[in-house]
Design a protein around this motif. Structure first.
Motif, PDB file in Angstrom:
ATOM      1  N   PHE A   1       0.892  -1.279   0.056  1.00 43.38           N
ATOM      2  CA  PHE A   1      -0.092  -0.116  -0.105  1.00 43.38           C
ATOM      3  C   PHE A   1       0.853   1.190  -0.089  1.00 43.38           C
ATOM      4  O   PHE A   1       0.663   2.339  -0.834  1.00 43.38           O
ATOM      5  CB  PHE A   1      -0.949  -0.151   0.892  1.00 43.38           C
ATOM      6  N   LEU A   2       1.849   1.364   0.974  1.00 43.61           N
ATOM      7  CA  LEU A   2       2.713   2.662   1.067  1.00 43.61           C
ATOM      8  C   LEU A   2       3.522   2.715  -0.284  1.00 43.61           C
ATOM      9  O   LEU A   2       3.955   3.902  -0.674  1.00 43.61           O
ATOM     10  CB  LEU A   2       3.453   2.230   2.216  1.00 43.61           C
ATOM     11  N   ALA A   3       3.805   1.700  -0.954  1.00 42.35           N
ATOM     12  CA  ALA A   3       4.598   1.739  -2.179  1.00 42.35           C
ATOM     13  C   ALA A   3       3.836   2.500  -3.271  1.00 42.35           C
ATOM     14  O   ALA A   3       4.501   3.055  -4.056  1.00 42.35           O
ATOM     15  CB  ALA A   3       5.104   0.296  -2.507  1.00 42.35           C
ATOM     16  N   THR A   4       2.558   2.561  -2.987  1.00 40.26           N
ATOM     17  CA  THR A   4       1.749   3.099  -4.159  1.00 40.26           C
ATOM     18  C   THR A   4       1.532   4.675  -3.645  1.00 40.26           C
ATOM     19  O   THR A   4       0.744   5.335  -4.075  1.00 40.26           O
ATOM     20  CB  THR A   4       0.586   2.504  -4.218  1.00 40.26           C
ATOM     21  N   GLN A   5       1.938   5.157  -2.573  1.00 37.96           N
ATOM     22  CA  GLN A   5       1.634   6.486  -1.979  1.00 37.96           C
ATOM     23  C   GLN A   5       2.794   7.251  -1.611  1.00 37.96           C
ATOM     24  O   GLN A   5       3.117   7.804  -0.638  1.00 37.96           O
ATOM     25  CB  GLN A   5       1.026   6.057  -0.706  1.00 37.96           C
ATOM     26  N   PRO A   6       3.429   7.939  -2.928  1.00 38.97           N
ATOM     27  CA  PRO A   6       4.547   8.857  -2.655  1.00 38.97           C
ATOM     28  C   PRO A   6       4.152   9.908  -1.794  1.00 38.97           C
ATOM     29  O   PRO A   6       5.302  10.491  -1.183  1.00 38.97           O
ATOM     30  CB  PRO A   6       4.987   9.008  -3.986  1.00 38.97           C
ATOM     31  N   GLN A   7       3.172  10.519  -1.738  1.00 39.68           N
ATOM     32  CA  GLN A   7       2.987  11.835  -0.898  1.00 39.68           C
ATOM     33  C   GLN A   7       3.018  11.626   0.644  1.00 39.68           C
ATOM     34  O   GLN A   7       3.254  12.451   1.142  1.00 39.68           O
ATOM     35  CB  GLN A   7       1.386  12.289  -1.285  1.00 39.68           C
ATOM     36  N   LEU A   8       3.113  10.216   0.808  1.00 40.47           N
ATOM     37  CA  LEU A   8       3.354   9.950   2.267  1.00 40.47           C
ATOM     38  C   LEU A   8       4.789   9.529   2.830  1.00 40.47           C
ATOM     39  O   LEU A   8       5.035   9.684   4.010  1.00 40.47           O
ATOM     40  CB  LEU A   8       2.380   8.542   2.637  1.00 40.47           C
ATOM     41  N   THR A   9       5.816   9.366   1.889  1.00 39.24           N
ATOM     42  CA  THR A   9       6.947   9.135   2.099  1.00 39.24           C
ATOM     43  C   THR A   9       7.769   9.996   3.051  1.00 39.24           C
ATOM     44  O   THR A   9       7.432  11.326   2.767  1.00 39.24           O
ATOM     45  CB  THR A   9       7.872   9.032   0.776  1.00 39.24           C
ATOM     46  N   GLY A  10       8.321   9.581   4.129  1.00 36.81           N
ATOM     47  CA  GLY A  10       8.746  10.442   4.959  1.00 36.81           C
ATOM     48  C   GLY A  10       7.949  11.066   6.139  1.00 36.81           C
ATOM     49  O   GLY A  10       8.534  11.556   6.959  1.00 36.81           O
ATOM     50  N   LYS A  11       6.844  10.746   5.897  1.00 41.41           N
ATOM     51  CA  LYS A  11       5.559  11.601   6.751  1.00 41.41           C
ATOM     52  C   LYS A  11       5.030  10.358   7.636  1.00 41.41           C
ATOM     53  O   LYS A  11       4.372  10.965   8.753  1.00 41.41           O
ATOM     54  CB  LYS A  11       4.707  12.152   6.057  1.00 41.41           C
TER      55      LYS A  11
END
Ligand code: CTP
Ligand code: MG
Length: 243
Positions: free
Chosen positions: A68-78
């Motif tokens: 799931f997170l692999a598809t969510q670049p806007q969440l990277t680092g947050k």
């Protein structure tokens, strides 16, 4: 005492299975209006300038979060994923707090929010944070109860009213529930130590056991907890077209 340097962190327990909803996926990953349920809360916290960082607690066996997170670049680092889910919501919260010990200060605020409440939005988040600025205890979003409350005589196939509970002063608790890190950790530890964990159904109730009075901040019906299969359509109504 309030500390002006206090930061705000979000902690999202997402280690449940969603037994009452009965979907094939754990409910936090179930698609709602085209997005996994968990994404709504993560996006709201990640986009908020008031939130320093978000921690999400999943079960050690969770096979969905990485994809799931692999598809969510806007969440990277947050977002940081903590694979420390426990047998109950409160255990997941307690384990999560323990795991972030080194990153969160004692006076920092922790906003604990159910993954199963996708309707939280920026306005509600800001309202809660503003209402609790400088508060000595902390508090939660909640809704005044408007329906007349009936208690049944017991769990039977033919339930009948035993009595009516006066609804004056009754509120239905929502999340986020926002407390300072050290106080919440202490409250949950005390409940554990005194064998009262089963009485704790939310974070505020652990704080109440210390004799403290969390502040009630009026939430919104859109922030309801998706629990049963019949809740899905209502959640989608609230979520559709919000962005
Ligand atoms: N939760 C958790 N760890 C658990 C149980 C629940 O982190 N052992 C989380 C859920 O993922 C959810 C929140 O706590 O975000 C509120 O719980 P609830 O709505 O009851 O979700 P579930 O426990 O998954 O659902 P059910 O009780 O129907 O199985
Ligand atoms: Mg549950």
């Amino acid at each position: 005492m309030s500390n002006p340097a206090s930061q705000h962190f979000a902690l999202i327990p997402a280690a449940g299975v969603g037994a009452r909803l009965g979907s094939s996926l754990p409910k936090q990953y179930m698609p709602l209006a085209g997005k996994p349920m968990l994404q709504y809360a993560l996006d709201t916290f990640a986009a908020s300038s008031a939130i320093a960082h978000t921690f999400v607690v999943v079960s050690a066996a969770d096979g969905y979060i990485d994809d799931f997170l692999a598809t969510q670049p806007q969440l990277t680092g947050k977002i940081t994923v903590l694979r420390h889910g426990g047998a109950s919501r409160q255990e997941s919260v307690r384990n999560g707090l323990h795991a972030v010990r080194a990153e969160v200060g004692d006076d920092d605020w922790v906003l604990v929010h159910d993954a199963a409440r996708p309707g939280l939005n920026d306005a509600l988040l800001d309202k809660l944070i503003a209402a609790l600025q400088g508060d000595a205890v902390g508090g939660l979003l909640a809704l005044p109860v408007v329906d007349t409350l009936k208690r049944s005589a017991g769990r039977t196939a033919d339930p009948r009213v035993r009595d009516t509970i006066p609804r004056d002063h009754l509120w239905a608790a929502q999340t986020p529930q926002m407390f300072r890190y050290a106080l919440l950790q202490h409250a949950l530890d005390q409940a554990q130590e005194h064998g009262r964990v089963s009485e704790i159904t939310d974070d505020a109730s652990a704080i109440e056991m210390l004799g403290l009075m969390p502040k009630l901040v009026e939430g919104s019906p859109r922030n309801f907890k998706v629990t049963l299969a019949q809740d899905v359509a209502l959640a989608e109504l609230f979520l559709q077209g919000q962005e």
